[in-house]
Design an enzyme around this catalytic site. Structure first.
Site, PDB file in Angstrom:
ATOM      1  N   ASP A 196      -0.483  -0.087  -3.293  1.00 33.72           N
ATOM      2  CA  ASP A 196      -1.619   0.834  -2.916  1.00 33.72           C
ATOM      3  C   ASP A 196      -1.839   1.483  -3.867  1.00 33.72           C
ATOM      4  OD1 ASP A 196      -2.737   1.743   0.288  1.00 33.72           O
ATOM      5  OD2 ASP A 196      -2.301   3.047  -1.562  1.00 33.72           O
ATOM      6  N   ILE A 197      -3.353   1.586  -4.050  1.00 36.67           N
ATOM      7  CA  ILE A 197      -4.123   2.768  -5.292  1.00 36.67           C
ATOM      8  C   ILE A 197      -3.641   4.359  -5.039  1.00 36.67           C
ATOM      9  CG2 ILE A 197      -6.205   3.444  -6.996  1.00 36.67           C
ATOM     10  CD1 ILE A 197      -6.999   0.822  -6.533  1.00 36.67           C
ATOM     11  N   GLU A 239      -7.747   0.421  -0.500  1.00 39.41           N
ATOM     12  CA  GLU A 239      -7.206  -0.054  -1.655  1.00 39.41           C
ATOM     13  C   GLU A 239      -5.857  -0.972  -1.768  1.00 39.41           C
ATOM     14  OE1 GLU A 239      -6.143   4.116   0.053  1.00 39.41           O
ATOM     15  OE2 GLU A 239      -7.895   2.863   0.211  1.00 39.41           O
TER      16      GLU A 239
END
Length: 325
Positions: A196-197, A239
């Site tokens: 995950d960003i 994301e």
């Protein structure tokens, strides 16, 4: 013509040559020494050679591009079995390398051909010659190829996330289930990586959604560069990404994950003159017999990712490090 394919008296065949000279198919007759005895108008127009040039000459002398060994096997089978042989463009695009009839308006530079090789039977029942009938099927072939390409593009679009070029969630989840089932069939371990960003909402709020899209694209590019071609990356949503690291356990997957994390950390996205840095958090889970379904495997990796997000971000967590639920 099809009714005469298996046997056609040679004398009769020659009596209808005047008609056959003008038909829109190629006609070539060879004797058992592969010397040309007939070369009709279609062949003259497309080859540039006329019958007077080729008569009593070996066909391979004038057309060295012919696959001689393969063609001899085909012809000898016709002589021996006394029955016709058919060659489809789908198996071999052409026999004679002729340019397409419509090079400017068509979709091909070469003429695709279907070919029938038929035995010519003399009055005495001998077969001393074979006839090649060459059909120009370029339009049908190119249309079929275009349809196949269009179908392939539609298939690709149906399983691909358009922004990142990774597999979309639906197809990736199907791959996840297949990999889970493969483990239970073969015992070959794989590891699921969820990432995950970090603070992605802040990227969108600060630089705009177009900048956020560029960050997603750059992250996807790095992901493709670092994982192996046998691994299966996908965009899980927003994301968040998932990668099936096939045939490796958590310990080895940890090295892949750390390399990916460091690469993302070093990356700088230039958008609208601004420099954007970002990091990722990662969770890893090895498939095990204790997981009753692919969903439980996914939940293990998600729990590891959740732990990374809530213990500082920009880090990797292995599911076995977590306390049992």
């Amino acid at each position: 013509m099809t009714g005469m394919i298996n046997s056609l008296p040679l004398d009769e065949f020659h009596r209808i040559l005047d008609i056959l000279q003008t038909i829109d198919v190629g006609l070539v007759v060879l004797d058992h020494n592969y010397q040309v005895t007939l070369w009709n108008g279609f062949m003259e127009n497309h080859s540039g050679y006329n019958l007077s040039q080729l008569a009593e000459h070996n066909i391979f002398h004038y057309f060295p591009e012919l696959a001689e060994e393969w063609l001899r096997q085909k012809v000898e089978a016709v002589f021996t079995l006394r029955c016709a042989s058919f060659i489809s463009w789908e198996l071999r695009p052409y026999l004679f390398n002729f340019p397409a009839s419509r090079p400017f308006t068509g979709m091909s530079d070469v003429m695709y051909q279907n070919v029938t090789i038929m035995p010519l039977v003399s009055r005495h029942g001998d077969i001393s010659h074979v006839c090649f009938i060459i059909y120009d099927v370029t339009d049908a072939a190119t249309s079929k190829q275009a349809l196949q390409e269009a179908n392939q593009q539609l298939t690709t679009l149906s399983i691909t996330d358009r922004l990142t070029g990774l597999y979309n969630r639906g197809y990736w989840e199907e791959c996840l289930r297949n990999e889970f089932n493969r483990y239970h069939r073969t015992g070959k371990v794989s590891t699921l990586m969820m990432l995950d960003i970090d603070f992605f909402k802040k990227v969108n709020d600060t630089y705009g959604h177009l900048a956020g899209d560029e960050v997603l694209r750059r992250a996807s590019t790095l992901l493709h560069q670092i994982v192996r071609c046998s691994d299966i990356p996908g965009r899980y949503g927003g994301e968040e990404f998932g990668v099936l690291l096939t045939d490796i356990n958590e310990s080895i997957a940890l090295h892949v994950a750390e390399r990916l994390r460091r690469s993302m950390e070093k990356e700088i996205v230039i958008f609208d003159g601004q420099q954007i840095r970002f990091t990722i958090s990662i969770g890893l889970a090895e498939v095990t017999n204790e997981q009753p379904s692919a969903l439980h495997w996914l939940q293990k990796a998600d729990a590891a990712l959740y732990h990374s997000k809530h213990t500082g971000r920009n880090r990797v967590t292995i599911s076995k490090e977590l306390s049992p639920a």
